[in-house]
Every structure is written in C-alpha cells, then in structure tokens.
Design a protein around this motif. Sequence first.
Motif, PDB file in Angstrom:
ATOM      1  N   THR A  93      -8.098 -14.357 -75.782  1.00 54.42           N
ATOM      2  CA  THR A  93      -7.193 -15.507 -75.730  1.00 54.42           C
ATOM      3  C   THR A  93      -8.019 -16.789 -75.755  1.00 54.42           C
ATOM      4  N   ARG A  94      -7.479 -17.808 -76.387  1.00 52.04           N
ATOM      5  CA  ARG A  94      -8.152 -19.119 -76.376  1.00 52.04           C
ATOM      6  C   ARG A  94      -7.639 -19.885 -75.151  1.00 52.04           C
ATOM      7  N   PRO A  95      -8.456 -19.966 -74.105  1.00 56.70           N
ATOM      8  CA  PRO A  95      -7.958 -20.576 -72.868  1.00 56.70           C
ATOM      9  C   PRO A  95      -7.831 -22.085 -72.966  1.00 56.70           C
ATOM     10  N   GLU A  96      -6.872 -22.625 -72.222  1.00 53.69           N
ATOM     11  CA  GLU A  96      -6.782 -24.055 -71.990  1.00 53.69           C
ATOM     12  C   GLU A  96      -6.878 -24.254 -70.485  1.00 53.69           C
ATOM     13  N   PHE A  97      -7.540 -25.323 -70.085  1.00 51.21           N
ATOM     14  CA  PHE A  97      -7.713 -25.571 -68.659  1.00 51.21           C
ATOM     15  C   PHE A  97      -7.859 -27.070 -68.411  1.00 51.21           C
ATOM     16  N   PRO A  98      -7.337 -27.532 -67.266  1.00 52.11           N
ATOM     17  CA  PRO A  98      -7.429 -28.957 -66.959  1.00 52.11           C
ATOM     18  C   PRO A  98      -8.719 -29.303 -66.238  1.00 52.11           C
ATOM     19  N   VAL A  99      -9.167 -30.519 -66.473  1.00 54.06           N
ATOM     20  CA  VAL A  99     -10.215 -31.117 -65.661  1.00 54.06           C
ATOM     21  C   VAL A  99      -9.602 -32.394 -65.084  1.00 54.06           C
ATOM     22  N   GLU A 100      -9.572 -32.472 -63.761  1.00 52.13           N
ATOM     23  CA  GLU A 100      -8.990 -33.618 -63.061  1.00 52.13           C
ATOM     24  C   GLU A 100     -10.085 -34.639 -62.797  1.00 52.13           C
ATOM     25  N   VAL A 101      -9.787 -35.899 -63.087  1.00 52.64           N
ATOM     26  CA  VAL A 101     -10.768 -36.965 -62.936  1.00 52.64           C
ATOM     27  C   VAL A 101     -10.167 -38.078 -62.078  1.00 52.64           C
ATOM     28  N   GLU A 102     -10.925 -38.499 -61.076  1.00 51.63           N
ATOM     29  CA  GLU A 102     -10.537 -39.665 -60.287  1.00 51.63           C
ATOM     30  C   GLU A 102     -11.534 -40.768 -60.586  1.00 51.63           C
ATOM     31  N   ILE A 103     -11.026 -41.955 -60.906  1.00 56.87           N
ATOM     32  CA  ILE A 103     -11.878 -43.105 -61.165  1.00 56.87           C
ATOM     33  C   ILE A 103     -11.702 -44.074 -59.999  1.00 56.87           C
ATOM     34  N   THR A 104     -12.834 -44.464 -59.415  1.00 59.51           N
ATOM     35  CA  THR A 104     -12.820 -45.329 -58.238  1.00 59.51           C
ATOM     36  C   THR A 104     -13.807 -46.470 -58.415  1.00 59.51           C
ATOM     37  N   GLU A 106     -16.953 -48.631 -56.641  1.00 58.55           N
ATOM     38  CA  GLU A 106     -18.146 -48.148 -55.933  1.00 58.55           C
ATOM     39  C   GLU A 106     -17.861 -47.858 -54.460  1.00 58.55           C
ATOM     40  N   ASP A 107     -16.921 -48.603 -53.862  1.00 62.53           N
ATOM     41  CA  ASP A 107     -16.614 -48.380 -52.437  1.00 62.53           C
ATOM     42  C   ASP A 107     -15.594 -47.268 -52.217  1.00 62.53           C
ATOM     43  N   GLY A 108     -15.203 -46.589 -53.300  1.00 64.29           N
ATOM     44  CA  GLY A 108     -14.301 -45.442 -53.174  1.00 64.29           C
ATOM     45  C   GLY A 108     -12.824 -45.740 -53.347  1.00 64.29           C
ATOM     46  N   THR A 109     -12.451 -46.980 -53.674  1.00 68.23           N
ATOM     47  CA  THR A 109     -11.044 -47.319 -53.886  1.00 68.23           C
ATOM     48  C   THR A 109     -10.560 -46.715 -55.205  1.00 68.23           C
ATOM     49  N   PRO A 110      -9.526 -45.839 -55.160  1.00 72.07           N
ATOM     50  CA  PRO A 110      -9.022 -45.238 -56.404  1.00 72.07           C
ATOM     51  C   PRO A 110      -8.399 -46.296 -57.316  1.00 72.07           C
ATOM     52  N   THR A 111      -8.720 -46.227 -58.599  1.00 68.52           N
ATOM     53  CA  THR A 111      -8.140 -47.160 -59.565  1.00 68.52           C
ATOM     54  C   THR A 111      -7.387 -46.449 -60.684  1.00 68.52           C
ATOM     55  N   SER A 112      -7.836 -45.257 -61.055  1.00 72.33           N
ATOM     56  CA  SER A 112      -7.203 -44.515 -62.146  1.00 72.33           C
ATOM     57  C   SER A 112      -7.318 -43.022 -61.882  1.00 72.33           C
ATOM     58  N   ALA A 113      -6.376 -42.281 -62.450  1.00 73.09           N
ATOM     59  CA  ALA A 113      -6.420 -40.819 -62.393  1.00 73.09           C
ATOM     60  C   ALA A 113      -6.219 -40.293 -63.804  1.00 73.09           C
ATOM     61  N   MET A 114      -6.964 -39.260 -64.150  1.00 75.78           N
ATOM     62  CA  MET A 114      -6.939 -38.736 -65.509  1.00 75.78           C
ATOM     63  C   MET A 114      -6.967 -37.214 -65.470  1.00 75.78           C
ATOM     64  N   THR A 115      -6.266 -36.616 -66.409  1.00 74.44           N
ATOM     65  CA  THR A 115      -6.355 -35.173 -66.621  1.00 74.44           C
ATOM     66  C   THR A 115      -6.722 -34.953 -68.076  1.00 74.44           C
ATOM     67  N   VAL A 116      -7.790 -34.213 -68.287  1.00 76.89           N
ATOM     68  CA  VAL A 116      -8.195 -33.852 -69.647  1.00 76.89           C
ATOM     69  C   VAL A 116      -8.012 -32.347 -69.776  1.00 76.89           C
ATOM     70  N   ILE A 117      -7.244 -31.937 -70.780  1.00 73.21           N
ATOM     71  CA  ILE A 117      -7.052 -30.512 -71.060  1.00 73.21           C
ATOM     72  C   ILE A 117      -8.091 -30.107 -72.095  1.00 73.21           C
ATOM     73  N   TRP A 118      -8.869 -29.094 -71.745  1.00 71.54           N
ATOM     74  CA  TRP A 118      -9.920 -28.567 -72.607  1.00 71.54           C
ATOM     75  C   TRP A 118      -9.566 -27.159 -73.051  1.00 71.54           C
ATOM     76  N   THR A 119     -10.194 -26.730 -74.129  1.00 69.49           N
ATOM     77  CA  THR A 119     -10.105 -25.349 -74.575  1.00 69.49           C
ATOM     78  C   THR A 119     -11.512 -24.867 -74.912  1.00 69.49           C
ATOM     79  N   LEU A 120     -11.670 -23.559 -74.962  1.00 70.55           N
ATOM     80  CA  LEU A 120     -12.890 -22.946 -75.476  1.00 70.55           C
ATOM     81  C   LEU A 120     -12.504 -22.236 -76.768  1.00 70.55           C
ATOM     82  N   ARG A 121     -12.944 -22.778 -77.894  1.00 74.52           N
ATOM     83  CA  ARG A 121     -12.641 -22.183 -79.201  1.00 74.52           C
ATOM     84  C   ARG A 121     -13.723 -21.176 -79.547  1.00 74.52           C
ATOM     85  N   PRO A 122     -13.333 -19.912 -79.700  1.00 73.48           N
ATOM     86  CA  PRO A 122     -14.350 -18.905 -80.049  1.00 73.48           C
ATOM     87  C   PRO A 122     -15.027 -19.258 -81.377  1.00 73.48           C
ATOM     88  N   ASN A 123     -16.328 -18.990 -81.454  1.00 73.34           N
ATOM     89  CA  ASN A 123     -17.085 -19.250 -82.697  1.00 73.34           C
ATOM     90  C   ASN A 123     -16.706 -18.249 -83.769  1.00 73.34           C
TER      91      ASN A 123
END
Length: 123
Positions: A93-104, A106-123
């Motif tokens: 199966t060609r999997p899909e999976f999320p990567v969750e990203v928090e953008i803050t 420097e002092d740790g205050t959250p400013t943005s949230a992102m989800t990138v969906i990735w796949t692994l395409r077999p060669n």
Amino acid sequence: EGDGGGGGVVRLPDSPATHNHVGGPHAGAMFTLGETASGAVVLAAFGQLLDRAVPLAVRADIAYRKLAKGSVLATARLGRPALEVIDELESGTRPEFPVEVEITTEDGTPTSAMTVIWTLRPN
C-alpha cells in the motif's frame, strides 16, 4: 502521538527580506519553514527506505493564528507511528501520513499550526 521520527526544529531568522506588509514573517516564508521542518522529520523517520521509496508531500494546511515578530521556529512531529507507515508500505500500500508542525516565536508563543500530509511512493 508519533514515534520513530522524533521531532524536527527549523529556525527562520528575523530579516526584512522575509517580512510582509505588517512587519512579521511573510505567509509564504512561514509555509516554507513548516514544510521544511516536516521534511526533516520524514527523512529522519524514513531515510533508510530511500532505496525503495520516495517521500513526497501530498498536501498541506496552515492556520495563521497570531502575528509573529522576530525569529520563528517550526517544530514538526510525525503524526503516525513510523513502524505503522513502514508496515503499510511493505504490504504493498502507498501510505499517507500527517506531520504536525507548530510555528512559534523564539519565546515559545504559538503563531501558526500546519499539517503536511506525506506519502512514500514506491520506486
């Protein structure tokens, strides 16, 4: 919670070259920062499979929640267990999976949230 990929942190230094019209990092720069951090996590988790599969970003969603000032950090985490994704790939199966990203700030205050969906395409 993900495992196997650990976390990835990427920093965007404060620079007028990346500012928008309100003095913070441009939305495109924030998106690129988040996608880069997500890719670092994918390579950490699945780099050993590069001879068998190519990681590809499929789609992404970002929410800009608060104006960022100064340098920003993107912290990414695998959204599914790496072994689960590898098992899917090995089952044909060609999997899909999320990567969750928090953008803050420097002092740790959250400013943005992102989800990138990735796949692994077999060669």
